[in-house]
Write a protein that holds these residues in place. Structure first.
Motif, PDB file in Angstrom:
ATOM      1  N   LEU A   1      49.024  67.160  63.970  1.00 61.28           N
ATOM      2  CA  LEU A   1      47.870  67.361  63.082  1.00 61.28           C
ATOM      3  C   LEU A   1      47.891  68.767  62.519  1.00 61.28           C
ATOM      4  O   LEU A   1      47.656  68.974  61.311  1.00 61.28           O
ATOM      5  CB  LEU A   1      46.580  67.086  63.842  1.00 61.28           C
ATOM      6  N   ALA A   2      48.188  69.761  63.364  1.00 58.67           N
ATOM      7  CA  ALA A   2      48.202  71.158  62.924  1.00 58.67           C
ATOM      8  C   ALA A   2      49.268  71.392  61.866  1.00 58.67           C
ATOM      9  O   ALA A   2      49.073  72.189  60.938  1.00 58.67           O
ATOM     10  CB  ALA A   2      48.427  72.077  64.121  1.00 58.67           C
ATOM     11  N   VAL A   3      50.397  70.709  61.988  1.00 63.73           N
ATOM     12  CA  VAL A   3      51.463  70.842  60.995  1.00 63.73           C
ATOM     13  C   VAL A   3      50.952  70.461  59.611  1.00 63.73           C
ATOM     14  O   VAL A   3      51.172  71.175  58.616  1.00 63.73           O
ATOM     15  CB  VAL A   3      52.676  69.957  61.369  1.00 63.73           C
ATOM     16  N   LEU A   4      50.264  69.349  59.540  1.00 65.60           N
ATOM     17  CA  LEU A   4      49.779  68.850  58.247  1.00 65.60           C
ATOM     18  C   LEU A   4      48.567  69.626  57.759  1.00 65.60           C
ATOM     19  O   LEU A   4      48.435  69.911  56.567  1.00 65.60           O
ATOM     20  CB  LEU A   4      49.443  67.361  58.378  1.00 65.60           C
ATOM     21  N   ARG A   5      47.689  70.018  58.668  1.00 69.65           N
ATOM     22  CA  ARG A   5      46.476  70.754  58.287  1.00 69.65           C
ATOM     23  C   ARG A   5      46.800  72.146  57.756  1.00 69.65           C
ATOM     24  O   ARG A   5      46.151  72.641  56.817  1.00 69.65           O
ATOM     25  CB  ARG A   5      45.559  70.880  59.504  1.00 69.65           C
ATOM     26  N   ASP A   6      47.823  72.802  58.321  1.00 66.54           N
ATOM     27  CA  ASP A   6      48.062  74.215  58.041  1.00 66.54           C
ATOM     28  C   ASP A   6      49.103  74.473  56.960  1.00 66.54           C
ATOM     29  O   ASP A   6      49.444  75.625  56.705  1.00 66.54           O
ATOM     30  CB  ASP A   6      48.503  74.927  59.325  1.00 66.54           C
ATOM     31  N   THR A   7      49.607  73.421  56.313  1.00 64.60           N
ATOM     32  CA  THR A   7      50.611  73.636  55.281  1.00 64.60           C
ATOM     33  C   THR A   7      50.052  73.354  53.896  1.00 64.60           C
ATOM     34  O   THR A   7      49.155  72.525  53.739  1.00 64.60           O
ATOM     35  CB  THR A   7      51.846  72.745  55.504  1.00 64.60           C
TER      36      THR A   7
ATOM     37  N   TYR B   1      45.015  63.028  53.643  1.00 60.12           N
ATOM     38  CA  TYR B   1      45.182  63.668  54.953  1.00 60.12           C
ATOM     39  C   TYR B   1      44.961  65.182  54.907  1.00 60.12           C
ATOM     40  O   TYR B   1      44.175  65.724  55.698  1.00 60.12           O
ATOM     41  CB  TYR B   1      46.563  63.358  55.538  1.00 60.12           C
ATOM     42  N   PRO B   2      45.617  65.912  53.993  1.00 60.11           N
ATOM     43  CA  PRO B   2      45.390  67.370  53.979  1.00 60.11           C
ATOM     44  C   PRO B   2      43.939  67.732  53.669  1.00 60.11           C
ATOM     45  O   PRO B   2      43.386  68.655  54.276  1.00 60.11           O
ATOM     46  CB  PRO B   2      46.338  67.866  52.879  1.00 60.11           C
ATOM     47  N   ALA B   3      43.327  67.009  52.715  1.00 61.47           N
ATOM     48  CA  ALA B   3      41.945  67.331  52.351  1.00 61.47           C
ATOM     49  C   ALA B   3      41.012  67.118  53.537  1.00 61.47           C
ATOM     50  O   ALA B   3      40.156  67.964  53.830  1.00 61.47           O
ATOM     51  CB  ALA B   3      41.514  66.473  51.165  1.00 61.47           C
ATOM     52  N   LEU B   4      41.158  66.017  54.216  1.00 66.43           N
ATOM     53  CA  LEU B   4      40.286  65.704  55.346  1.00 66.43           C
ATOM     54  C   LEU B   4      40.457  66.717  56.478  1.00 66.43           C
ATOM     55  O   LEU B   4      39.473  67.221  57.040  1.00 66.43           O
ATOM     56  CB  LEU B   4      40.592  64.296  55.856  1.00 66.43           C
ATOM     57  N   LEU B   5      41.705  67.045  56.798  1.00 67.70           N
ATOM     58  CA  LEU B   5      41.967  67.931  57.935  1.00 67.70           C
ATOM     59  C   LEU B   5      41.625  69.383  57.641  1.00 67.70           C
ATOM     60  O   LEU B   5      41.208  70.126  58.527  1.00 67.70           O
ATOM     61  CB  LEU B   5      43.430  67.816  58.342  1.00 67.70           C
ATOM     62  N   ARG B   6      41.799  69.815  56.394  1.00 72.27           N
ATOM     63  CA  ARG B   6      41.478  71.202  56.039  1.00 72.27           C
ATOM     64  C   ARG B   6      39.972  71.412  55.920  1.00 72.27           C
ATOM     65  O   ARG B   6      39.435  72.419  56.367  1.00 72.27           O
ATOM     66  CB  ARG B   6      42.142  71.572  54.712  1.00 72.27           C
ATOM     67  N   ARG B   7      39.304  70.441  55.312  1.00 70.40           N
ATOM     68  CA  ARG B   7      37.881  70.621  55.069  1.00 70.40           C
ATOM     69  C   ARG B   7      37.036  70.362  56.320  1.00 70.40           C
ATOM     70  O   ARG B   7      35.904  70.832  56.415  1.00 70.40           O
ATOM     71  CB  ARG B   7      37.436  69.714  53.920  1.00 70.40           C
TER      72      ARG B   7
END
Length: 415
Positions: free
Chosen positions: A274-280, A378-384
Motif C-alpha cells: 500500500l505504501a508503495v502505491l500511496r507514496d509514488t 487507487y492513488p487518489a484514495l490512498l493519498r487523500r
C-alpha cells in the motif's frame, strides 16, 4: 470412469480470500490440461497453465457459441429445466431473446460487431478521459470525507465511480443506476436461474432500447449515439445495438467496481505494498501496480467457457472435437513458470503478461478504460485518506464466492 475425475470446486481456503481455490491449484499440479467433473456429470477439460491459456484462447479451433451442445455449463442455473424453458418461451413470445452481444459469438459475426465499439475504447481516447475520471473520483472522496464513518466503501465509492464513468461514456442517465446495478447483480450471480437472468437482461434491454430511440431522434456525443448512427446506416440491427449496449453497461461498471473494492482490501492487508502505491507519483509505477493487482486478484474467476471445433493437442493432452473446455484465469496468473513467487503481491513485479483480460480475439475490449479508472482510483484514495483502514475483521467481510465476478459485497472502512 467419470467418478475418478475430481469435481469442479471453487471453494477458497478459509483465511486466504485472495488466492485461487486449492482444488484449482491441485489440478494445475497434475498438469496444465486436466479433466474436471461438473454438476451435471459432464467432464470438460480444465486449462490451468499460463502458456496453455494463451495458446487455447488464440486458437481459431475453439468456439464461444453457448448454443453448442458441448459448451460446459458451470452452474445448474445455466441450463434451464423443462418448466423454466416453458416459462422462458412464454416470456420471449413475440420478442427477440436478449444476448450479451459479440462475447458469445464466433468470427466473422464477432469481428463485425466488435469493430463497432473498438474505436471508443482506444487507449488514446481513454487517456483523454483521465481528467474527467479524476474529477469523478475526487468528488466521491470529498463526499466520503464529509460524511459519517465508518462507511461501506462499496456503496460509497467502488460501485458509483465506474457506474458514473460508464454512464457518461454510453450516454445513460446515472439517475437510473439502481435499475442497472440491480439487474447486473442477478446476471453475475451463480445461484440465479436461467429465467431470472433472462428477465434481468430483458429489463436492461427494454430500458436501453428506449434510450436508443431517443438517440436515434437526438444523437449526442456518446457511445449509444454512435450505435444509433450504425442502426440508421444499416450496419447494425436495432436489437444488435441494444445487446451491445447491455454488455457495455453491465461489464463497464460491475467488473471495475469489484476490482476497486477487492484491490483496496488487498492493499490494506499488505501495508508495505500500500505504501508503495500511496507514496509514488510515478505514472509507470502506478500503471505497473495496477497490472500486479489485476494479476494477483483475478476477479473473473472460475473459467472461460469454450468448446473445441476440431481435435487440439495441448499440454500433452488431445482435446477432441466437441469437447467442452474451461480456461482458468486465476491459475494462469499464479503460474510459477511465468511469475516468480506468484502467491506474493509485489507492485514492482512486471505483471504485464497476466491473463485477467483474457487473450486473443475475445480479449476484453474495455480493458483500456478499466486500467485508466484503476490508475486514478487507487492513488487518489490512498493519498487523500492516508489513514484508511478496515472497520471490521477480515473474516467478517462478505466475499462474492457465489458470483462469476469475484469481489466483496461490503467493505466497511474508517480513517
Amino acid at each position: 470412469m467419470t467418478s475418478a475425475i475430481p469435481e469442479y470446486d471453487l471453494t477458497r481456503k478459509p483465511g486466504c480470500p485472495f488466492d485461487p481455490a486449492p482444488a484449482m491449484h491441485a489440478r494445475h499440479a497434475e498438469g496444465p490440461v486436466t479433466r474436471v467433473r461438473l454438476w451435471d456429470g459432464s467432464t470438460p477439460w480444465l486449462v490451468t497453465g499460463h502458456a496453455e491459456h494463451r495458446a487455447l484462447l488464440a486458437d481459431p479451433r475453439v468456439s464461444v457459441d453457448h448454443s453448442h451442445p458441448g459448451m460446459p455449463r458451470v452452474t445448474q442455473g445455466a441450463r434451464p429445466t423443462e418448466a423454466e424453458m416453458a416459462q422462458l418461451m412464454e416470456v420471449l413470445k413475440d420478442r427477440p431473446a436478449p444476448g450479451l452481444s459479440f462475447i458469445m459469438m464466433d468470427d466473422p459475426e464477432h469481428a463485425r460487431l466488435r469493430r463497432m465499439v473498438t474505436a471508443t475504447f482506444m487507449i488514446k481516447r481513454m487517456e483523454a478521459m483521465r481528467p474527467a475520471v479524476q474529477k469523478i473520483v475526487d468528488e466521491f472522496i470529498d463526499a466520503m470525507l464529509a460524511g459519517p464513518k465508518p462507511v461501506d466503501l462499496v456503496e460509497a465509492f467502488a460501485l458509483p465511480v465506474p457506474s458514473l464513468v460508464i454512464c457518461e461514456l454510453l450516454g445513460v442517465p446515472y439517475d437510473e443506476h439502481d435499475l442497472f446495478q440491480h439487474n447486473s447483480k442477478i446476471i453475475i450471480n451463480r445461484a440465479s436461474t436461467a429465467l431470472q437472468r433472462m428477465q434481468a437482461q430483458l429489463e436492461l434491454g427494454d430500458y436501453l432500447d428506449e434510450l436508443l430511440a431517443e438517440k436515434l431522434a437526438n444523437p449526442g456525443d456518446d457511445l449509444l449515439s454512435t450505435l444509433a448512427e450504425r442502426v440508421k446506416s444499416g450496419d447494425l440491427e436495432r436489437q444488435e445495438a441494444v445487446s451491445m449496449a447491455v454488455l457495455m453497461l453491465f461489464a463497464g461498471h460491475e467488473t471495475t467496481a469489484n476490482m476497486i473494492a477487492l484491490g483496496t482490501l488487498a492493499l490494506l492487508q499488505h501495508p508495505d505494498q500500500l505504501a508503495v502505491l500511496r507514496d509514488t507519483d510515478d505514472p509507470k509505477l502506478i500503471a505497473n501496480a495496477v497490472e500486479e493487482l489485476l494479476r494477483y486478484l483475478t476477479i473473473t474467476h472460475g473459467g472461460l467457457q469454450r468448446v473445441a471445433l476440431a481435435d487440439i493437442e495441448l499440454g500433452g493432452q488431445t482435446i477432441r472435437e466437441g469437447d467442452g473446455i474451461l480456461v482458468v484465469n486465476e491459475t494462469a496468473n499464479r503460474d510459477p513458470a511465468v511469475f516468480a513467487d506468484p502467491d506474493h503481491l509485489d507492485l514492482h513485479r512486471d505483471a504485464r503478461q497476466h491473463a485477467t483480460f483474457g487473450h486473443g480475439i475475445h480479449a476484453c475490449a474495455g480493458q483500456p478504460l478499466a486500467r485508466l479508472e484503476l490508475q486514478v482510483v487507487y492513488p487518489a484514495l490512498l493519498r487523500r485518506i492516508p489513514t484508511l483502514r478496515l472497520a471490521t475483521d477480515l473474516d467478517k467481510i462478505p466475499f462474492k464466492h457465489d458470483g462469476f465476478v469475484y469481489g466483496v459485497y461490503e467493505l466497511p472502512v474508517t480513517w
